[in-house]
Write a protein that holds these residues in place. Structure first.
Motif, PDB file in Angstrom:
ATOM      1  N   ALA A 120       0.846  -1.197   0.000  1.00 53.68           N
ATOM      2  CA  ALA A 120       0.000   0.000   0.000  1.00 53.68           C
ATOM      3  C   ALA A 120       0.880   1.245   0.000  1.00 53.68           C
ATOM      4  O   ALA A 120       1.964   1.239   0.585  1.00 53.68           O
ATOM      5  CB  ALA A 120      -0.910   0.010   1.226  1.00 53.68           C
ATOM      6  N   PRO A 121       0.378   2.314  -0.642  1.00 54.85           N
ATOM      7  CA  PRO A 121       1.079   3.592  -0.514  1.00 54.85           C
ATOM      8  C   PRO A 121       0.800   4.127   0.889  1.00 54.85           C
ATOM      9  O   PRO A 121      -0.299   3.941   1.417  1.00 54.85           O
ATOM     10  CB  PRO A 121       0.414   4.465  -1.590  1.00 54.85           C
ATOM     11  N   LEU A 122       1.791   4.759   1.506  1.00 53.32           N
ATOM     12  CA  LEU A 122       1.592   5.246   2.868  1.00 53.32           C
ATOM     13  C   LEU A 122       2.481   6.454   3.120  1.00 53.32           C
ATOM     14  O   LEU A 122       3.711   6.318   3.222  1.00 53.32           O
ATOM     15  CB  LEU A 122       1.901   4.131   3.870  1.00 53.32           C
ATOM     16  N   GLU A 126       1.248   9.038   8.145  1.00 52.46           N
ATOM     17  CA  GLU A 126       0.410   7.864   8.368  1.00 52.46           C
ATOM     18  C   GLU A 126       1.263   6.642   8.712  1.00 52.46           C
ATOM     19  O   GLU A 126       0.850   5.782   9.488  1.00 52.46           O
ATOM     20  CB  GLU A 126      -0.450   7.579   7.135  1.00 52.46           C
ATOM     21  N   SER A 127       2.459   6.574   8.136  1.00 49.13           N
ATOM     22  CA  SER A 127       3.370   5.473   8.429  1.00 49.13           C
ATOM     23  C   SER A 127       3.768   5.489   9.897  1.00 49.13           C
ATOM     24  O   SER A 127       3.736   4.462  10.579  1.00 49.13           O
ATOM     25  CB  SER A 127       4.611   5.574   7.542  1.00 49.13           C
ATOM     26  N   ALA A 128       4.127   6.660  10.404  1.00 52.24           N
ATOM     27  CA  ALA A 128       4.531   6.782  11.807  1.00 52.24           C
ATOM     28  C   ALA A 128       3.376   6.389  12.724  1.00 52.24           C
ATOM     29  O   ALA A 128       3.575   5.676  13.716  1.00 52.24           O
ATOM     30  CB  ALA A 128       4.996   8.204  12.098  1.00 52.24           C
ATOM     31  N   LYS A 133       0.830   2.416  16.351  1.00 50.27           N
ATOM     32  CA  LYS A 133      -0.350   1.622  16.720  1.00 50.27           C
ATOM     33  C   LYS A 133       0.031   0.147  16.869  1.00 50.27           C
ATOM     34  O   LYS A 133      -0.359  -0.507  17.831  1.00 50.27           O
ATOM     35  CB  LYS A 133      -1.445   1.790  15.679  1.00 50.27           C
ATOM     36  N   LEU A 134       0.787  -0.390  15.902  1.00 52.11           N
ATOM     37  CA  LEU A 134       1.195  -1.794  15.980  1.00 52.11           C
ATOM     38  C   LEU A 134       2.053  -2.046  17.220  1.00 52.11           C
ATOM     39  O   LEU A 134       1.873  -3.047  17.921  1.00 52.11           O
ATOM     40  CB  LEU A 134       1.952  -2.209  14.713  1.00 52.11           C
ATOM     41  N   ASP A 173       9.891   4.394   2.226  1.00 54.72           N
ATOM     42  CA  ASP A 173       9.627   5.797   1.925  1.00 54.72           C
ATOM     43  C   ASP A 173       8.379   5.912   1.055  1.00 54.72           C
ATOM     44  O   ASP A 173       8.438   5.758  -0.161  1.00 54.72           O
ATOM     45  CB  ASP A 173      10.843   6.401   1.220  1.00 54.72           C
ATOM     46  N   GLY A 174       7.225   6.131   1.683  1.00 48.76           N
ATOM     47  CA  GLY A 174       5.972   6.307   0.954  1.00 48.76           C
ATOM     48  C   GLY A 174       5.200   5.027   0.707  1.00 48.76           C
ATOM     49  O   GLY A 174       4.222   5.029  -0.033  1.00 48.76           O
ATOM     50  N   TRP A 175       5.606   3.915   1.318  1.00 48.25           N
ATOM     51  CA  TRP A 175       4.924   2.643   1.099  1.00 48.25           C
ATOM     52  C   TRP A 175       5.079   1.732   2.305  1.00 48.25           C
ATOM     53  O   TRP A 175       5.912   1.945   3.173  1.00 48.25           O
ATOM     54  CB  TRP A 175       5.449   1.934  -0.154  1.00 48.25           C
TER      55      TRP A 175
END
Length: 191
Positions: A120-122, A126-128, A133-134, A173-175
């Motif tokens: 997925a693109p991320l 949103e990645s952080a 969360k995980l 980076d972005g995914w």
């Protein structure tokens, strides 16, 4: 010991061996000897080759379950009668827009013997948040080769690879990618 662990290990090892054998070899440009020309032949001027900035950039196609992993891997799955089910990409319970998750297995029998691949693109923010969360849910972090891996607690993993890693997200980076083991992440061909 989980009874499907030897089969999963064998399948993973076989897939990695096939992929290593299919790795592209560096291309060597052929050398040519100029052919003699006569003085009566008109001299040709080569037209300039388009440079990447001159060529129109084509957008990358959205990944599918047939393009997310190598064709050789798909052939191995199909030889074993495996097909895939495509789902939304999720980080925990949260859907990541624009992503997909492919679960390969033999759907003619009831079994938990499957392989999972997702992408997925991320964006960075949103990645952080997804990583945090995980981690708050008991997953573990591992940093390698400038990438961040978030992996499930091996005590709760259905299957683990040779290094003991089960279901793992790789954040770039972005995914983000996902596989049923950290070792299986190498099978994903990111768009």
């Amino acid at each position: 010991m989980n009874p499907r662990t030897p089969a999963l290990a064998f399948t993973s090892i076989a897939l990695l061996a096939v992929l290593a054998a299919c790795a592209p070899q560096p291309e060597i440009a052929p050398t040519t000897t100029p052919s003699p020309t006569s003085d009566t032949e008109p001299a040709s001027t080569p037209s300039p080759e388009p440079t990447p900035s001159d060529a129109a950039e084509e957008p990358a196609a959205d990944p599918t379950c047939e393009t997310l992993i190598a064709p050789s891997t798909i052939e191995i799955f199909e030889e074993h009668g495996w097909t895939y089910r495509e789902d939304e990409f999720r980080v925990g319970a949260d859907v990541v827009e624009g992503g997909l998750q492919c679960v390969w297995g033999d759907y003619t029998v009831a079994s938990d013997h499957v392989q999972v691949f997702g992408w997925a693109p991320l964006p960075a923010d949103e990645s952080a948040a997804a990583q945090q969360k995980l981690l708050s849910e008991g997953w573990a972090r591992a940093d390698k080769d400038d990438h961040t891996y978030i992996t499930e607690d091996p005590q709760f993993a259905i299957a683990v690879d040779e290094a003991g890693y089960g279901m793992t997200y790789e954040f770039g980076d972005g995914w983000v990618t996902l596989a049923d083991t950290m070792q299986s992440l190498v099978l994903i061909e990111r768009p």
